[in-house]
Design a protein around this motif. Structure first.
Motif, PDB file in Angstrom:
ATOM      1  N   TRP A   1     -11.589   2.123  -2.014  1.00 33.90           N
ATOM      2  CA  TRP A   1     -11.292   0.991  -1.892  1.00 33.90           C
ATOM      3  C   TRP A   1     -10.019   1.321  -0.559  1.00 33.90           C
ATOM      4  O   TRP A   1      -9.162   1.701  -1.035  1.00 33.90           O
ATOM      5  CB  TRP A   1     -11.065  -0.287  -3.021  1.00 33.90           C
ATOM      6  N   VAL A   2     -10.292   0.316   0.551  1.00 35.18           N
ATOM      7  CA  VAL A   2      -9.057  -0.069   1.432  1.00 35.18           C
ATOM      8  C   VAL A   2      -8.061  -0.548   1.024  1.00 35.18           C
ATOM      9  O   VAL A   2      -8.024  -2.185   0.955  1.00 35.18           O
ATOM     10  CB  VAL A   2      -9.695  -0.421   2.577  1.00 35.18           C
TER      11      VAL A   2
ATOM     12  N   ARG B   1      -5.559  -3.424   2.188  1.00 40.68           N
ATOM     13  CA  ARG B   1      -4.612  -2.960   3.272  1.00 40.68           C
ATOM     14  C   ARG B   1      -3.444  -4.138   3.092  1.00 40.68           C
ATOM     15  O   ARG B   1      -2.409  -4.287   4.502  1.00 40.68           O
ATOM     16  CB  ARG B   1      -5.548  -4.049   4.007  1.00 40.68           C
TER      17      ARG B   1
ATOM     18  N   SER C   1      -4.115   8.306   3.490  1.00 42.66           N
ATOM     19  CA  SER C   1      -3.722   6.784   4.612  1.00 42.66           C
ATOM     20  C   SER C   1      -5.145   7.011   5.503  1.00 42.66           C
ATOM     21  O   SER C   1      -5.827   7.536   5.826  1.00 42.66           O
ATOM     22  CB  SER C   1      -2.462   7.660   5.256  1.00 42.66           C
ATOM     23  N   ALA C   2      -4.742   5.546   5.625  1.00 47.90           N
ATOM     24  CA  ALA C   2      -5.479   5.063   6.415  1.00 47.90           C
ATOM     25  C   ALA C   2      -5.216   4.970   8.455  1.00 47.90           C
ATOM     26  O   ALA C   2      -4.255   5.696   8.295  1.00 47.90           O
ATOM     27  CB  ALA C   2      -6.630   3.560   6.437  1.00 47.90           C
ATOM     28  N   ASP C   3      -6.154   4.361   8.903  1.00 40.31           N
ATOM     29  CA  ASP C   3      -6.060   4.412  10.288  1.00 40.31           C
ATOM     30  C   ASP C   3      -4.177   3.925  10.615  1.00 40.31           C
ATOM     31  O   ASP C   3      -3.977   4.453  11.536  1.00 40.31           O
ATOM     32  CB  ASP C   3      -6.576   3.583  11.078  1.00 40.31           C
TER      33      ASP C   3
ATOM     34  N   PRO D   1       0.543  -1.348   0.176  1.00 43.79           N
ATOM     35  CA  PRO D   1      -0.133  -0.422  -0.068  1.00 43.79           C
ATOM     36  C   PRO D   1       0.954   1.439  -0.047  1.00 43.79           C
ATOM     37  O   PRO D   1       0.626   2.315  -0.379  1.00 43.79           O
ATOM     38  CB  PRO D   1      -0.588   0.174   1.125  1.00 43.79           C
TER      39      PRO D   1
ATOM     40  N   HIS E   1      -1.520   0.974   5.093  1.00 44.18           N
ATOM     41  CA  HIS E   1      -3.088   0.919   4.925  1.00 44.18           C
ATOM     42  C   HIS E   1      -3.428   2.189   4.020  1.00 44.18           C
ATOM     43  O   HIS E   1      -2.645   3.451   4.444  1.00 44.18           O
ATOM     44  CB  HIS E   1      -4.364   0.501   5.534  1.00 44.18           C
ATOM     45  N   ARG E   2      -4.151   2.061   2.364  1.00 46.72           N
ATOM     46  CA  ARG E   2      -4.259   3.268   2.010  1.00 46.72           C
ATOM     47  C   ARG E   2      -5.680   3.042   1.496  1.00 46.72           C
ATOM     48  O   ARG E   2      -5.970   2.035   1.100  1.00 46.72           O
ATOM     49  CB  ARG E   2      -3.635   3.011   0.646  1.00 46.72           C
ATOM     50  N   VAL E   3      -6.017   4.000   1.594  1.00 45.49           N
ATOM     51  CA  VAL E   3      -7.547   4.509   0.680  1.00 45.49           C
ATOM     52  C   VAL E   3      -7.397   5.564  -0.024  1.00 45.49           C
ATOM     53  O   VAL E   3      -6.851   5.604  -0.567  1.00 45.49           O
ATOM     54  CB  VAL E   3      -8.659   5.318   1.643  1.00 45.49           C
TER      55      VAL E   3
END
Length: 78
Positions: free
Chosen positions: A63-64, A66, A46-48, A23, A52-54
């Motif tokens: 789409w995430v 992971r 960026s996700a949490d 990601p 991870h990337r959105v």
């Protein structure tokens, strides 16, 4: 008449090279195959976590990403 079903996506986008990427390695402009379609990454967030990337596309829900996935990067000409 019966139709032949296949799980294989259509041929990769012209002018791209496939690669297995994490990601953190994807870029805007890369293509990802989702739902049998090659979608171009328009934007990303960026996700949490850092792993991870959105991914944001035109005409498709975000789409995430992971884990590593095959992406298709346009060939760069120098």
């Amino acid at each position: 008449m019966y139709e032949r079903r296949t799980t294989e996506p259509a041929p990769r986008p012209l002018g791209t090279i496939a690669g297995q990427r994490q990601p953190s390695e994807v870029r805007i402009g890369d293509f990802v195959c989702l739902d049998g379609l090659y979608l171009r990454i328009r934007d990303m967030r960026s996700a949490d976590t850092a792993g991870h990337r959105v991914l944001i596309f035109d005409g498709h829900s975000p789409w995430v990403m992971r884990e590593s996935a095959t992406t298709y990067r346009p060939i760069e000409l120098f």
